[in-house]
Design a protein around this motif. Structure first.
Motif, PDB file in Angstrom:
ATOM      1  N   LEU A 140     -12.785  -2.555  -1.589  1.00  0.00           N
ATOM      2  CA  LEU A 140     -14.017  -1.777  -1.616  1.00  0.00           C
ATOM      3  C   LEU A 140     -13.968  -0.668  -2.657  1.00  0.00           C
ATOM      4  N   TRP A 141     -12.808  -0.040  -2.776  1.00  0.00           N
ATOM      5  CA  TRP A 141     -12.645   1.047  -3.746  1.00  0.00           C
ATOM      6  C   TRP A 141     -11.801   0.567  -4.933  1.00  0.00           C
ATOM      7  N   ASN A 142     -12.084  -0.589  -5.457  1.00  0.00           N
ATOM      8  CA  ASN A 142     -11.266  -1.126  -6.558  1.00  0.00           C
ATOM      9  C   ASN A 142     -11.313  -0.243  -7.800  1.00  0.00           C
ATOM     10  N   ASP A 143     -12.367   0.563  -7.934  1.00  0.00           N
ATOM     11  CA  ASP A 143     -12.467   1.466  -9.084  1.00  0.00           C
ATOM     12  C   ASP A 143     -11.554   2.673  -8.952  1.00  0.00           C
ATOM     13  N   LYS A 144     -10.921   2.839  -7.797  1.00  0.00           N
ATOM     14  CA  LYS A 144     -10.025   3.971  -7.573  1.00  0.00           C
ATOM     15  C   LYS A 144      -8.557   3.595  -7.788  1.00  0.00           C
ATOM     16  N   ILE A 145      -8.264   2.326  -8.015  1.00  0.00           N
ATOM     17  CA  ILE A 145      -6.881   1.889  -8.206  1.00  0.00           C
ATOM     18  C   ILE A 145      -6.381   2.350  -9.564  1.00  0.00           C
ATOM     19  N   LEU A 146      -5.189   2.909  -9.586  1.00  0.00           N
ATOM     20  CA  LEU A 146      -4.625   3.415 -10.834  1.00  0.00           C
ATOM     21  C   LEU A 146      -4.418   2.286 -11.838  1.00  0.00           C
ATOM     22  N   PRO A 147      -4.488   2.584 -13.142  1.00  0.00           N
ATOM     23  CA  PRO A 147      -4.334   1.544 -14.168  1.00  0.00           C
ATOM     24  C   PRO A 147      -2.979   0.854 -14.116  1.00  0.00           C
ATOM     25  N   SER A 148      -1.914   1.598 -13.820  1.00  0.00           N
ATOM     26  CA  SER A 148      -0.568   1.009 -13.847  1.00  0.00           C
ATOM     27  C   SER A 148       0.233   1.433 -12.622  1.00  0.00           C
ATOM     28  N   PRO A 149      -0.088   0.906 -11.441  1.00  0.00           N
ATOM     29  CA  PRO A 149       0.674   1.252 -10.241  1.00  0.00           C
ATOM     30  C   PRO A 149       2.099   0.717 -10.315  1.00  0.00           C
ATOM     31  N   ASP A 150       2.988   1.294  -9.530  1.00  0.00           N
ATOM     32  CA  ASP A 150       4.405   0.950  -9.559  1.00  0.00           C
ATOM     33  C   ASP A 150       4.665  -0.344  -8.784  1.00  0.00           C
ATOM     34  N   THR A 151       4.791  -1.462  -9.479  1.00  0.00           N
ATOM     35  CA  THR A 151       4.983  -2.767  -8.834  1.00  0.00           C
ATOM     36  C   THR A 151       6.435  -3.024  -8.433  1.00  0.00           C
ATOM     37  N   THR A 152       7.312  -2.037  -8.591  1.00  0.00           N
ATOM     38  CA  THR A 152       8.710  -2.222  -8.156  1.00  0.00           C
ATOM     39  C   THR A 152       8.907  -1.811  -6.702  1.00  0.00           C
ATOM     40  N   LEU A 153       7.894  -1.211  -6.094  1.00  0.00           N
ATOM     41  CA  LEU A 153       8.000  -0.780  -4.705  1.00  0.00           C
ATOM     42  C   LEU A 153       8.073  -1.981  -3.765  1.00  0.00           C
ATOM     43  N   ALA A 154       8.557  -1.757  -2.548  1.00  0.00           N
ATOM     44  CA  ALA A 154       8.475  -2.786  -1.514  1.00  0.00           C
ATOM     45  C   ALA A 154       7.005  -3.107  -1.302  1.00  0.00           C
ATOM     46  N   PRO A 155       6.650  -4.367  -1.016  1.00  0.00           N
ATOM     47  CA  PRO A 155       5.240  -4.752  -0.941  1.00  0.00           C
ATOM     48  C   PRO A 155       4.380  -3.909  -0.010  1.00  0.00           C
ATOM     49  N   ASP A 156       4.898  -3.542   1.165  1.00  0.00           N
ATOM     50  CA  ASP A 156       4.077  -2.740   2.074  1.00  0.00           C
ATOM     51  C   ASP A 156       3.804  -1.357   1.502  1.00  0.00           C
ATOM     52  N   LYS A 157       4.813  -0.760   0.872  1.00  0.00           N
ATOM     53  CA  LYS A 157       4.613   0.554   0.261  1.00  0.00           C
ATOM     54  C   LYS A 157       3.725   0.452  -0.971  1.00  0.00           C
ATOM     55  N   PHE A 158       3.868  -0.633  -1.710  1.00  0.00           N
ATOM     56  CA  PHE A 158       2.993  -0.834  -2.863  1.00  0.00           C
ATOM     57  C   PHE A 158       1.541  -0.958  -2.406  1.00  0.00           C
ATOM     58  N   PHE A 159       1.308  -1.755  -1.389  1.00  0.00           N
ATOM     59  CA  PHE A 159      -0.045  -1.927  -0.854  1.00  0.00           C
ATOM     60  C   PHE A 159      -0.628  -0.575  -0.444  1.00  0.00           C
ATOM     61  N   ASP A 201      -9.843   5.425   3.115  1.00  0.00           N
ATOM     62  CA  ASP A 201      -9.380   4.167   3.704  1.00  0.00           C
ATOM     63  C   ASP A 201      -8.396   4.484   4.818  1.00  0.00           C
ATOM     64  N   ARG A 202      -8.822   4.287   6.054  1.00  0.00           N
ATOM     65  CA  ARG A 202      -7.958   4.487   7.222  1.00  0.00           C
ATOM     66  C   ARG A 202      -7.520   3.173   7.832  1.00  0.00           C
ATOM     67  N   PHE A 203      -8.024   2.028   7.333  1.00  0.00           N
ATOM     68  CA  PHE A 203      -7.914   0.810   8.115  1.00  0.00           C
ATOM     69  C   PHE A 203      -7.308  -0.404   7.417  1.00  0.00           C
ATOM     70  N   SER A 204      -7.130  -0.384   6.100  1.00  0.00           N
ATOM     71  CA  SER A 204      -6.512  -1.539   5.446  1.00  0.00           C
ATOM     72  C   SER A 204      -5.070  -1.677   5.899  1.00  0.00           C
ATOM     73  N   TRP A 205      -4.581  -2.914   5.980  1.00  0.00           N
ATOM     74  CA  TRP A 205      -3.209  -3.118   6.434  1.00  0.00           C
ATOM     75  C   TRP A 205      -2.654  -4.418   5.892  1.00  0.00           C
ATOM     76  N   ILE A 206      -1.350  -4.551   6.009  1.00  0.00           N
ATOM     77  CA  ILE A 206      -0.647  -5.711   5.461  1.00  0.00           C
ATOM     78  C   ILE A 206       0.476  -6.090   6.418  1.00  0.00           C
ATOM     79  N   ARG A 207       0.811  -7.381   6.442  1.00  0.00           N
ATOM     80  CA  ARG A 207       1.936  -7.849   7.245  1.00  0.00           C
ATOM     81  C   ARG A 207       2.801  -8.784   6.412  1.00  0.00           C
ATOM     82  N   GLU A 208       4.079  -8.766   6.725  1.00  0.00           N
ATOM     83  CA  GLU A 208       5.022  -9.595   5.985  1.00  0.00           C
ATOM     84  C   GLU A 208       4.788 -11.075   6.238  1.00  0.00           C
ATOM     85  N   SER A 209       4.217 -11.418   7.392  1.00  0.00           N
ATOM     86  CA  SER A 209       3.922 -12.806   7.721  1.00  0.00           C
ATOM     87  C   SER A 209       2.416 -13.008   7.851  1.00  0.00           C
ATOM     88  N   ALA A 210       1.829 -13.779   6.937  1.00  0.00           N
ATOM     89  CA  ALA A 210       0.402 -14.087   7.025  1.00  0.00           C
ATOM     90  C   ALA A 210       0.099 -14.911   8.266  1.00  0.00           C
TER      91      ALA A 210
END
Length: 490
Positions: free
Chosen positions: A66-85, A101-110
Motif C-alpha cells: 500500500l505504501w510502496n512509495d515509502k520504500i527506501l531506494p536501496s534497503p539492506d538485503t543482507t538482513l534476515a528476511p523477517d527483519k528485512f520485511f 503500518d501496524r498489521f503487515s506480517w511474514i512467516r518462515e513457512s508459507a
C-alpha cells in the motif's frame, strides 16, 4: 515468483495484532517482473541465502504494498528476511501515527501461514487473556475466554471463566510466560474466584496441543423476550470453509446460511452479532455474512471498495476496467434484513478487520449499534504472497489496500467506539449465550428495555493491565509472544 491469491473471493481483512484481508475478483497474472526492472534477478535460483529471499520480498513489496512509495531506494538485503520485511514497513515504530503500518506480517513457512488463515492451527482449543496479577506487575494470571468444542481443552473440562496461575508448576512471569505456554503438554494450575478474590487451588488440568480445525460459528440461538424474537450468533473468524490443496470449500459459509435460514423461519426481528473475539479473516465470508443481514440490499449495492496504491490501480484499471476494486453484496435467500431495522454488534479490542468491515459496510443501510469496548481499527487489507515454485518457503501478508463503505467512509484507524461501553469482567465471566452475560445482557436490555440482571460496575481487581491474548495468534494475528522492543533498521 508467483503470488497465491485471488482477486475478489479470497479477500481477507485482518485483525488486531494483525489479521488480514486478501482480495481480487479472479486469478491474476500480474507479474512484478514486468513492473520492477531487475529486482527479480535472484528469485529463480534456489533460496539458500538472505539475498534471494529478500529480493523476492522487495519485488513484491515494491509492486503490491500500500505504501510502496515509502520504500527506501536501496534497503539492506543482507538482513534476515523477517527483519528485512519489517524494515520496509511504513512508519512501523512510530506509535504516534495511527495510520502507520501496524498489521503487515511474514512467516518462515508459507504453508503454515495459509493453514492458519483457514482456521487450522496447532492448539489446545483454549483461547485466553493474560493479565498482570497485581498492579506491581510481578506475575501473570490467565483467564479463559472460550473453549472450542471437541478440542483437547474441552475434553479436559476447561471452560469459559476458568482461571490459571501456573503452567507446569511454574508461575507465569513476563520473561517466562511465552515459553511456558508453548510447552507440550501443559499442566495448568487452576484458581478459584470468590467475590472478586483470586485464590489458588490444588486443582490442575493437563492439555496437549493438536492440529485442529476451528469451526468459526461457535454458537447460535434465539430468544423470545418482551415480544421480540432475538437471533444471537457468536462468530469467531471469517473462514469460508475447510481448506484442501489451497482451496476452501463452503462448509462454514453454508453453515451461516443455514443459521440465518433458521432465524428467518423463526421470525427473528432483532439480531445480536457477537464479534468480540473475531480478529478478521476472508472478506468473501464477510461479504456473505453482510449479505445475510443487510436491509434493502441486493447485488447492485456496494458493500465496500478497495483503495490500492497507484501502481496496482493503474495496471488493474487497464486490465479489468472500472469496478474491479468494488465488492457488492450478494443476493441471499436467507437474508433477514427485511425484518430488521437495526443490528447490535458485540465488540472488544480483539474485534478487527473483516469484523470492522461488517460494521462499516452495513451502516449506510441500517442502524448498527456496537456494545462492548473499542475495536482494533483495521481499515486496511492484505494479500497472501508466496512462491508457488517452492524455491522460497517464506510467506507474507503485506497491507495492500484501504477499505471504504458505500458512502466512501474509511476513517476508522482508531477503531469504532462503542455506543454502549461494557467491559468484560476478568473473573466470573458467564457462559456465552447466557442472557445475564455482560455484553449480551446489555444488548437484550437495549432491545427490550428490560434489564435482566443488575448492571454492576467493574471492580478494581478487574482493571488489571493486560499482557496479551491467545487470539492475537489466530490467522493473521501474528504472534502473541512478540518481543516488546522491536529492533529498528536504518
Amino acid at each position: 515468483m508467483t503470488r497465491n491469491f485471488l482477486l475478489r473471493p479470497a479477500l481477507l481483512l485482518a485483525f488486531s495484532s494483525a489479521l488480514l484481508l486478501t482480495s481480487c475478483k479472479k486469478d491474476t497474472d500480474v507479474n512484478p517482473a514486468t513492473n520492477t526492472a531487475g529486482l527479480l534477478a535472484n528469485t529463480t535460483t534456489t533460496a539458500t541465502n538472505n539475498g534471494s529471499v529478500n529480493n523476492w520480498i522487495l519485488a513484491n513489496m515494491r509492486y503490491y504494498y500500500l505504501w510502496n512509495d515509502k520504500i527506501l531506494p536501496s534497503p539492506d538485503t543482507t538482513l534476515a528476511p523477517d527483519k528485512f520485511f519489517n524494515s520496509l514497513l511504513y512508519d512501523w515504530n512510530n506509535t504516534a501515527n495511527v495510520n502507520r503500518d501496524r498489521f503487515s506480517w511474514i512467516r518462515e513457512s508459507a504453508d503454515e501461514l495459509k493453514a492458519s488463515l483457514g482456521g487450522q492451527s496447532k492448539t489446545t482449543g483454549m483461547e485466553y487473556k493474560l493479565y498482570y496479577k497485581d498492579q506491581a506487575k510481578t506475575s501473570i494470571v490467565g483467564s479463559v475466554l472460550y473453549v472450542l468444542p471437541g478440542s483437547p481443552a474441552a475434553a479436559a473440562g476447561i471452560k469459559r471463566g476458568d482461571v490459571f496461575t501456573k503452567v507446569n508448576g511454574q508461575s507465569l512471569m513476563i520473561d517466562t510466560y511465552s515459553s511456558l505456554l508453548a510447552s507440550d503438554p501443559l499442566t495448568l494450575s487452576m484458581a478459584s474466584v470468590v467475590n472478586g478474590t483470586l485464590t489458588e487451588t490444588n486443582q490442575t488440568k493437563q492439555v496437549s496441543p493438536v492440529v485442529f480445525q476451528e469451526d468459526p460459528v461457535l454458537l447460535d440461538t434465539t430468544y423470545t423476550i418482551g415480544g421480540k424474537t432475538i437471533g444471537y450468533i457468536v462468530y469467531n473468524q471469517f473462514i469460508p470453509g475447510i481448506f484442501k490443496n489451497g482451496t476452501a470449500d463452503k462448509t462454514y459459509d453454508n453453515k451461516l446460511d443455514n443459521v440465518f435460514s433458521t432465524f428467518k423461519q423463526k421470525g427473528v426481528n432483532e439480531l445480536v452479532l457477537d464479534l468480540r473475539y473475531n480478529p478478521g479473516g476472508y472478506v468473501s465470508s464477510s461479504t456473505n455474512l453482510a449479505s445475510l443481514i443487510g436491509r434493502n440490499i441486493d447485488a447492485s449495492k456496494v458493500f465496500y471498495a478497495q483503495q490500492w496504491n497507484s501502481t496496482v490501480t493503474a495496471d488493474y484499471n487497464k486490465k479489468y476496467g472500472s469496478g474491479w476494486n468494488t465488492q457488492n453484496f450478494t443476493n441471499k435467500a436467507a437474508n433477514v434484513g427485511a425484518n430488521l431495522s437495526r443490528l447490535f454488534v458485540l465488540t472488544t479490542d480483539r474485534t478487527a478487520s473483516a469484523s470492522e468491515l461488517i460494521v462499516n459496510g452495513l451502516r449506510p443501510f441500517m442502524t448498527v449499534t456496537t456494545i462492548g469496548t473499542k475495536t482494533t481499527g483495521k481499515n486496511v487489507g492484505s494479500i497472501t504472497i508466496s512462491d508457488n515454485s517452492g524455491k522460497i518457503k517464506w510467506g507474507m501478508q503485506p497491507l495492500t489496500f484501504k477499505s471504504a463503505n458505500a458512502q466512501g467512509f474509511s476513517d476508522y484507524a482508531t477503531g469504532f467506539t462503542p455506543a454502549v461501553e461494557v467491559k468484560e469482567p476478568l473473573f466470573g465471566m458467564k457462559a456465552l449465550g447466557d442472557i445475564n452475560e455482560a455484553l449480551l445482557g446489555e444488548a437484550i436490555n437495549q432491545i427490550t428495555g428490560t434489564r435482566l440482571s443488575a448492571r454492576r460496575g467493574v471492580s478494581a481487581a478487574e482493571t488489571l493491565p493486560v499482557v496479551a491474548s491467545s487470539i492475537d495468534q489466530k490467522a493473521g494475528g501474528g504472534n502473541m509472544f512478540l518481543e516488546r522492543k522491536v529492533e529498528s533498521v536504518k
